[in-house]
Design a protein around this motif. Sequence first.
Motif, PDB file in Angstrom:
ATOM      1  N   HIS A 273      42.194  35.012  44.412  1.00 16.94           N
ATOM      2  CA  HIS A 273      41.253  34.306  45.220  1.00 16.94           C
ATOM      3  C   HIS A 273      39.946  34.563  44.462  1.00 16.94           C
ATOM      4  O   HIS A 273      39.791  35.218  43.416  1.00 16.94           O
ATOM      5  N   ALA A 274      39.238  33.426  44.700  1.00 17.55           N
ATOM      6  CA  ALA A 274      37.966  33.319  44.027  1.00 17.55           C
ATOM      7  C   ALA A 274      37.087  34.641  44.127  1.00 17.55           C
ATOM      8  O   ALA A 274      37.128  35.356  45.049  1.00 17.55           O
ATOM      9  N   ALA A 275      36.115  34.759  42.991  1.00 17.89           N
ATOM     10  CA  ALA A 275      35.763  35.927  42.916  1.00 17.89           C
ATOM     11  C   ALA A 275      34.606  36.238  44.234  1.00 17.89           C
ATOM     12  O   ALA A 275      34.267  37.220  44.476  1.00 17.89           O
ATOM     13  N   ASP A 276      34.119  35.125  44.585  1.00 21.39           N
ATOM     14  CA  ASP A 276      33.169  35.083  45.610  1.00 21.39           C
ATOM     15  C   ASP A 276      33.633  35.110  47.002  1.00 21.39           C
ATOM     16  O   ASP A 276      33.084  34.966  48.128  1.00 21.39           O
ATOM     17  N   LYS A 277      35.160  35.174  47.022  1.00 22.25           N
ATOM     18  CA  LYS A 277      35.707  35.082  48.352  1.00 22.25           C
ATOM     19  C   LYS A 277      36.736  36.334  48.534  1.00 22.25           C
ATOM     20  O   LYS A 277      37.296  36.903  47.680  1.00 22.25           O
ATOM     21  N   THR A 278      36.796  36.811  49.734  1.00 23.95           N
ATOM     22  CA  THR A 278      37.818  37.862  50.245  1.00 23.95           C
ATOM     23  C   THR A 278      39.145  37.220  50.807  1.00 23.95           C
ATOM     24  O   THR A 278      39.033  36.012  51.014  1.00 23.95           O
ATOM     25  N   ASP A 281      38.488  35.878  53.878  1.00 30.18           N
ATOM     26  CA  ASP A 281      37.640  34.592  53.966  1.00 30.18           C
ATOM     27  C   ASP A 281      39.093  33.393  53.989  1.00 30.18           C
ATOM     28  O   ASP A 281      38.584  32.247  54.379  1.00 30.18           O
TER      29      ASP A 281
END
Length: 442
Positions: A273-278, A281
């Motif tokens: 998953h994207a670094a800015d998302k958990t 999200d």
Amino acid sequence: MSRAMKVAIVDDEADMRQSISQWLALSGFDTETYASAEEALKGISADFAGVVVSDIKMPGMDGMAFLKRLMSMDSGLPVIMITGHGDVPMAVEAMRVGAYDFLEKPFNPDRMTELAKKATLARRLTLDNRALRRELSDGSVLMKKLIGGSPVMERLREDILDLGQADSHVLIDGETGTGKTLVAHALHAVGPRASKKFVTISCAAWSEDQLSAKLFGPAEDGTIPLVEEARGGTLCLEDVEALSHSLQARLLTLINESGTPPETRIIAICNEHAADKTLEDILRADLFYRLGAMTILCPPLRSRGEDILTLFTRMSEQFAEEYGCEAPQVTAQEAAQLLQAPWPGNVRQLVNIAERAVLQNRRGSGSIASLLMADNEASGPAMTTEGKPLKEYVESFEKMLIDNTMRRHKGSIVAVMDELCLPRRTLNEKMAKYGLQRQDYT
């Protein structure tokens, strides 16, 4: 570098065989070509380490008969069928029988590569899980595969034992290459469902319709839906972040109807998953809270300290035995470089570097430093790692050196004393300090 997955190409037209083979070879695949289905069946068996690309219309045994033979031999073998113009109904029938997908002539070569990559991912997962089921018949063996004495690995093993017995749904998160699939198998093997089925599927390896049919049915080929096959055991969902919203809703319904304790345990693995998302999200909130009530986070390799040297030594020894050569001897400088590397690919990256180091050593060229540098350049900007006191690097190298020497001499204290020029008392003190015991090497 890990060995490429094979693609068996079956077509009675030599030009077509050659062009598909050349294109896929340029894309990194190891190709084998066959002029007939009968010839291919001599080279393809159950657990074939690859995928099959086959024409439908061929003299002798045609593609449909060939597909049925392959499915009866190994229903998990991905077969991509090639059809002529106007043969779409036949291709649909092939999908019903069990084909992975089909391409209509003339097809886009990039589409062929894309399908081959997805089929390869599905095949690798199938074979890995079969191997694990055969090899890892009990939890104790699995736990031994989680190598390392670092605090984060000690905690991981404790979490597996605790959550394995809890028998609730579990969410496994962590960076790519940290061993999440192995942890999922361990959770099943140490729990009360160990004697029941462990069923796994990659949510990213199939289209939404295919995944829906495989999970919940009805499957056109008549196979049992995976939620039924796993009933009473464990259903492992790899790449759970790839589930569509509609499939998330169906999964949530299954969980709500399963009761407490659940009839079927679900272990969900997040692989990216994207670094800015958990993952919170990405998944719908109600599903996340049902799956994530119990969570395991697999630690990145860079946080595991001297485990890095232990793993590198074990992997290089295994590859050296496989290739029939000597494992490379790690210098103090190389040990420091291994400990300081960012390891964006984690254990999977370390395994690849260990194999390449063995192959370099067999040729008598190259260095571990050059392999690390090439990997870091290929993976983009390096992740930052915290510096460590010199004393820690020295102790990690010293432990690795004594461990390697004890292994090489099969626990002979005298031989180790001679090679390392250490008096017995000093060697005994250092072995006690690092938790090394002679009986582990004899």
